[in-house]
Scaffold this motif. Structure first.
Motif, PDB file in Angstrom:
ATOM      1  N   GLU A  88       0.847  -1.179   0.000  1.00  0.00           N
ATOM      2  CA  GLU A  88       0.000   0.000   0.000  1.00  0.00           C
ATOM      3  C   GLU A  88       0.889   1.237   0.000  1.00  0.00           C
ATOM      4  OE1 GLU A  88      -2.634  -0.015   3.304  1.00  0.00           O
ATOM      5  OE2 GLU A  88      -3.374  -2.043   2.922  1.00  0.00           O
ATOM      6  N   ILE A  89       0.374   2.333  -0.546  1.00  0.00           N
ATOM      7  CA  ILE A  89       1.114   3.591  -0.572  1.00  0.00           C
ATOM      8  C   ILE A  89       1.247   4.137   0.840  1.00  0.00           C
ATOM      9  CG2 ILE A  89       1.060   5.977  -1.386  1.00  0.00           C
ATOM     10  CD1 ILE A  89      -0.239   5.051  -3.916  1.00  0.00           C
ATOM     11  N   ASN A  90       2.490   4.497   1.211  1.00  0.00           N
ATOM     12  CA  ASN A  90       2.786   5.044   2.540  1.00  0.00           C
ATOM     13  C   ASN A  90       2.270   4.131   3.645  1.00  0.00           C
ATOM     14  OD1 ASN A  90       3.976   7.378   1.384  1.00  0.00           O
ATOM     15  ND2 ASN A  90       1.988   8.376   1.240  1.00  0.00           N
ATOM     16  N   HIS A  91       2.499   2.822   3.444  1.00  0.00           N
ATOM     17  CA  HIS A  91       2.007   1.838   4.416  1.00  0.00           C
ATOM     18  C   HIS A  91       2.722   1.976   5.761  1.00  0.00           C
ATOM     19  CE1 HIS A  91       0.018  -1.752   5.741  1.00  0.00           C
ATOM     20  NE2 HIS A  91       1.148  -2.392   5.960  1.00  0.00           N
ATOM     21  N   CYS A 166      11.012   6.631  -0.110  1.00  0.00           N
ATOM     22  CA  CYS A 166       9.559   6.454   0.070  1.00  0.00           C
ATOM     23  C   CYS A 166       8.817   6.734  -1.233  1.00  0.00           C
ATOM     24  CB  CYS A 166       9.063   7.365   1.186  1.00  0.00           C
ATOM     25  SG  CYS A 166       7.337   7.118   1.638  1.00  0.00           S
ATOM     26  N   GLU A 167       9.232   7.782  -1.935  1.00  0.00           N
ATOM     27  CA  GLU A 167       8.603   8.118  -3.211  1.00  0.00           C
ATOM     28  C   GLU A 167       8.875   7.044  -4.257  1.00  0.00           C
ATOM     29  OE1 GLU A 167       6.466  10.069  -6.125  1.00  0.00           O
ATOM     30  OE2 GLU A 167       6.500  10.356  -3.943  1.00  0.00           O
ATOM     31  N   ILE A 168      10.098   6.510  -4.274  1.00  0.00           N
ATOM     32  CA  ILE A 168      10.446   5.464  -5.241  1.00  0.00           C
ATOM     33  C   ILE A 168       9.619   4.208  -4.975  1.00  0.00           C
ATOM     34  CG2 ILE A 168      12.311   3.965  -6.038  1.00  0.00           C
ATOM     35  CD1 ILE A 168      14.267   6.195  -5.460  1.00  0.00           C
ATOM     36  N   GLU A 169       9.397   3.877  -3.710  1.00  0.00           N
ATOM     37  CA  GLU A 169       8.624   2.678  -3.372  1.00  0.00           C
ATOM     38  C   GLU A 169       7.146   2.838  -3.691  1.00  0.00           C
ATOM     39  OE1 GLU A 169       9.475   1.922   0.710  1.00  0.00           O
ATOM     40  OE2 GLU A 169      11.574   1.410   0.341  1.00  0.00           O
TER      41      GLU A 169
END
Length: 307
Positions: A88-91, A166-169
Motif C-alpha cells: 500500500e502507498i505510505n504503508h 519512500c517516493e520510489i517505493e
C-alpha cells in the motif's frame, strides 16, 4: 550477492549472470532452492554468501529483515541494495530502505531496482521499463550500483538521498490507481448509453407495437453503445487541453496553477484515450458479428423454404 530465493531473486540472479557478474545466492534452504537458479550462480547459506560478496541485493520482504540481524557483524561495511516494495502507498512511516538502514547502521544502503519487474529482469532491458531509480546517502555506493545497472542494460536515474526512497517505493503502486477514475467513467458512460439504446431499440417497440426485439441486446444494442462511448471518451481527451489553454489566455500567464479538477483531468488523458481506443476496437469486432448473424438467419429461412 543476492539474499533471498523468491521469483525476483531468481530473475535478478539470471540477469546478473547473463551480464557477466559472478553471483552468490544466500538462502536458508540452499539444497532445495539450488535448482531454481542458473548453474553459473553459487547457491549457499546466507552467512556464506555474505562473506563472499561486497555488494548484496536484499531480495526479501520487509517483515523478514529482522531475520538478517544475526548477520550484522558479517554485513558491516558492505553495500546493501534494497529492492523491496510495499503493498500500500505510505504503508509505513519510514521507507523500507530507511528501515533496513536503521537495522544495519554499519552498512551502506542503496534503494534501487524496485521499479523493475521480474519479467523485465529475465527478458532484459529490451522488453519493459529501462529506468532504474536509485537513491542513497552515499555517493560512491550510488555510483557502483549505477554502474551495475548500466552493465545489465538499464538506465540508472539518480533520485538523490535516502529520503527519496519512500517516493520510489510508491511508484509501482500508482499504476493501477491511475486507471480507477477513467474506468469508472467509461463504465458510467456505457451504462447510460446502453440504457438509452435498450429503451429505444427494444423496450419501446415491445410496449408500443408488441414487437419482440430482445434478440438485439447482446449484439446490436452493445454495438450501438460502444461507438457512443468511444466518441465521448475521445472528446474528453482533447477537451481539458482546450480548457487549460483558455484558462492561460484568460489570465494572461502560463504559470498560474490549474484548478485541482482540471489538473486531475489532464493527468488522466492517456488512460481515457486508451479506453476510447479499446471501445472502438470492440465496436469493430461486434460489427463483424452482425453479417455473420444475418447470414445465419438467411440460411435458416432458405432451409425452411426448401422444407
Amino acid at each position: 550477492g543476492v539474499l533471498g530465493s523468491g521469483d525476483f531473486a531468481r530473475s535478478l540472479a539470471i540477469r546478473l549472470v547473463c551480464s557477466g557478474f559472478k553471483v552468490v545466492v544466500g538462502s536458508r534452504n540452499p539444497k532445495r532452492k539450488a535448482g531454481l537458479f542458473p548453474s553459473a550462480a553459487e547457491v549457499t547459506f546466507q552467512a556464506e554468501a555474505v562473506k563472499k560478496t561486497d555488494i548484496i541485493f536484499v531480495a526479501v520482504f520487509r517483515e523478514h529483515y529482522s531475520t538478517l540481524c544475526d548477520l550484522a557483524d558479517v554485513l558491516a561495511g558492505k553495500i546493501l541494495v534494497d529492492v523491496s516494495n510495499n503493498t500500500e502507498i505510505n504503508h509505513h512511516k519510514e521507507s523500507n530502505a530507511e528501515y533496513l538502514a536503521s537495522l544495519f547502521p554499519a552498512c551502506t544502503v542503496v534503494k534501487g531496482f524496485n521499479v523493475i519487474s521480474a519479467w523485465t529482469l529475465q527478458s532484459g532491458a529490451r522488453d519493459g521499463n529501462k529506468q532504474v531509480l536509485i537513491c542513497s546517502n552515499n555517493q560512491e555506493a550510488k555510483r557502483i550500483v549505477a554502474e551495475i545497472a548500466q552493465v545489465m542494460g538499464f538506465t540508472p536515474v539518480d533520485m538523490g538521498c535516502m529520503s527519496s526512497a519512500c517516493e520510489i517505493e510508491n511508484i509501482p503502486l500508482r499504476l493501477l490507481p491511475a486507471w480507477k477514475i477513467p474506468i469508472f467513467l467509461a463504465l458510467g458512460l456505457f451504462l447510460c448509453f446502453f440504457t438509452y439504446n435498450l429503451v429505444r431499440q427494444v423496450i419501446h417497440p415491445y410496449i408500443r407495437e408488441q414487437k419482440n426485439k430482445f434478440y438485439k441486446i447482446p449484439i446490436e444494442v452493445v454495438n450501438t453503445t460502444l461507438p457512443c462511448v468511444a466518441y465521448v471518451m475521445l472528446s474528453l481527451v482533447y477537451l481539458p487541453g482546450v480548457l487549460a489553454a483558455s484558462s492561460q489566455l484568460y489570465y494572461g500567464t502560463k504559470y498560474r496553477r490549474f484548478p485541482d479538477w482540471l489538473d486531475q483531468w489532464l493527468q488522466h488523458r492517456k488512460q481515457i484515450g486508451l479506453l476510447s481506443f479499446f471501445c472502438a476496437a470492440l465496436h469493430a469486432v461486434y460489427s463483424l458479428c452482425l453479417p455473420m448473424r444475418r447470414s445465419h438467419r438467411y440460411l435458416l429461412i432458405e432451409t425452411a423454404v426448401k422444407q
